[in-house]
Design a protein around this motif. Structure first.
Motif, mmCIF file in Angstrom:
data_model
loop_
_atom_site.group_PDB
_atom_site.id
_atom_site.type_symbol
_atom_site.label_atom_id
_atom_site.label_comp_id
_atom_site.label_asym_id
_atom_site.label_seq_id
_atom_site.Cartn_x
_atom_site.Cartn_y
_atom_site.Cartn_z
ATOM 1 N N ASN A 55 -1.269 3.212 -0.061
ATOM 2 C CA ASN A 55 -0.805 2.241 -0.425
ATOM 3 C C ASN A 55 -0.415 2.274 -2.145
ATOM 4 N N VAL A 56 -1.426 3.068 -2.428
ATOM 5 C CA VAL A 56 -0.951 3.247 -4.283
ATOM 6 C C VAL A 56 -0.087 4.091 -4.244
ATOM 7 N N VAL A 57 1.307 4.635 -3.509
ATOM 8 C CA VAL A 57 2.287 5.129 -4.120
ATOM 9 C C VAL A 57 3.117 4.391 -3.946
ATOM 10 N N CYS A 58 3.425 3.310 -3.021
ATOM 11 C CA CYS A 58 3.616 1.774 -2.228
ATOM 12 C C CYS A 58 3.649 1.374 -3.584
ATOM 13 N N PHE A 59 2.888 1.061 -4.236
ATOM 14 C CA PHE A 59 2.678 -0.304 -4.862
ATOM 15 C C PHE A 59 3.119 0.408 -6.695
ATOM 16 N N PHE A 60 2.853 1.620 -6.887
ATOM 17 C CA PHE A 60 3.214 1.932 -7.885
ATOM 18 C C PHE A 60 5.174 1.615 -8.390
ATOM 19 N N VAL A 61 5.607 2.357 -6.875
ATOM 20 C CA VAL A 61 7.122 2.017 -7.528
ATOM 21 C C VAL A 61 7.359 0.441 -7.262
ATOM 22 N N MET A 62 6.983 -0.099 -6.908
ATOM 23 C CA MET A 62 7.191 -1.703 -7.008
ATOM 24 C C MET A 62 6.749 -1.911 -7.610
ATOM 25 N N PHE A 63 5.878 -2.259 -8.554
ATOM 26 C CA PHE A 63 5.664 -2.426 -10.273
ATOM 27 C C PHE A 63 6.201 -2.038 -10.944
ATOM 28 N N TYR A 64 6.807 -0.805 -10.819
ATOM 29 C CA TYR A 64 7.456 -0.344 -11.905
ATOM 30 C C TYR A 64 8.768 -1.053 -11.682
ATOM 31 N N ASP A 65 9.705 -1.684 -11.028
ATOM 32 C CA ASP A 65 10.452 -2.084 -10.996
ATOM 33 C C ASP A 65 9.973 -3.775 -10.979
ATOM 34 N N ALA A 66 9.520 -4.171 -10.622
ATOM 35 C CA ALA A 66 8.495 -5.386 -11.437
ATOM 36 C C ALA A 66 8.210 -5.354 -13.122
ATOM 37 N N LYS A 67 8.459 -4.429 -13.973
ATOM 38 C CA LYS A 67 7.853 -4.383 -15.123
ATOM 39 C C LYS A 67 6.084 -4.754 -15.575
ATOM 40 N N LEU A 68 5.839 -4.663 -14.061
ATOM 41 C CA LEU A 68 4.029 -5.049 -14.765
ATOM 42 C C LEU A 68 3.451 -3.408 -15.124
ATOM 43 N N MET A 72 1.444 -0.398 -12.810
ATOM 44 C CA MET A 72 2.065 0.724 -12.525
ATOM 45 C C MET A 72 0.642 1.566 -13.174
ATOM 46 N N THR A 73 0.527 1.494 -14.158
ATOM 47 C CA THR A 73 -0.513 2.716 -14.558
ATOM 48 C C THR A 73 -2.218 2.402 -13.303
ATOM 49 N N LEU A 74 -2.352 1.568 -13.402
ATOM 50 C CA LEU A 74 -3.548 1.726 -12.058
ATOM 51 C C LEU A 74 -3.151 2.180 -11.926
ATOM 52 N N GLN A 75 -2.094 2.270 -10.825
ATOM 53 C CA GLN A 75 -2.162 3.263 -8.705
ATOM 54 C C GLN A 75 -2.644 4.385 -9.326
ATOM 55 N N VAL A 76 -1.736 4.767 -10.707
ATOM 56 C CA VAL A 76 -2.452 6.524 -10.873
ATOM 57 C C VAL A 76 -4.496 6.761 -11.178
ATOM 58 N N VAL A 77 -4.628 5.718 -11.351
ATOM 59 C CA VAL A 77 -6.702 5.199 -11.281
ATOM 60 C C VAL A 77 -6.418 5.336 -9.915
#
Length: 218
Positions: A55-68, A72-77
């Motif tokens: 789930n984290v990997v999916c959200f990382f890409v999606m939030f990058y596209d949405a400029k959030l 996006m950084t949160l997913q790394v944490v």
């Protein structure tokens, strides 16, 4: 929300919402894996962590596209804390499947409140000043609150659900504003699961207290 068919029903609902809103395959993968991960967490099932990493990997890409960018950084944490939680839940558990639930000490609550204010202010300023983030301070506040919630969850602390419930309510509003309707719908379901998780964990904690198996406070 303990039964498997409850989960199947929730996934079916999310897929229907996805179809009506023309969601991308990535968004569908993010929402379904996120839903499954939170449901497993509420049931104290150790599989919540490997599913959560997907789930984290999916959200990382999606939030990058949405400029959030804060999200996006949160997913790394989240990735790091999920690995930590996977280890913590499997240690000091005796004959149980996972480590017993603990309670948060008042001193830690005060420290986390201070961190929430300071980190949100600093993170929000950086996002507003140096990026094209859409809603920098709201994004930073929810992201910081989510980190604290995940930290408590990874350490098997009951109060993580209070934090997650707050995150869910705020996220519903933010994702609706950003027209990410599938995510908004997902967080409505997250709210329900988090409430159920709080009730279940608290009930089991009190039962453990009565039997003398309570966890140490954090």
């Amino acid at each position: 929300m303990d039964r498997w068919y409850t989960m199947v029903g929730l996934l079916a609902c999310m897929l229907l919402v996805a179809c009506f809103t023309s969601s991308t395959p990535l968004e569908i993968a993010a929402t379904t894996s996120g839903l499954l991960s939170v449901w497993l967490t509420a049931r104290q099932n150790i599989w919540c962590f490997p599913v959560g990493l997907v789930n984290v990997v999916c959200f990382f890409v999606m939030f990058y596209d949405a400029k959030l960018y804060a999200d996006m950084t949160l997913q790394v944490v989240f990735f790091v804390l999920s690995i930590q939680g996977w280890i913590v839940w499997l240690t000091k558990r005796g004959q149980a499947k996972v480590r017993p639930t603990r309670r948060m000490m008042p001193q830690l609550g005060l420290l986390l409140a201070l961190l929430l204010v300071v980190v949100t202010a600093g993170w929000g300023y950086v996002l507003a000043r140096y990026t094209d983030a859409s809603i920098p301070y709201v994004d930073a506040f929810i992201a910081t609150l989510s980190i604290l919630a995940q930290l408590l969850l990874s350490n098997k602390v009951l109060e993580n659900w209070h934090f997650w419930i707050a995150v869910d309510v705020l996220s519903i509003g933010m994702y609706t504003y950003k027209e990410l309707y599938v995510l908004a719908a997902l967080y409505v379901i997250f709210f329900g699961i988090a409430t159920s998780g709080l009730i279940q964990w608290r009930s089991e904690y009190r039962a453990a207290q009565r039997s003398g198996r309570m966890g140490v406070g954090l």
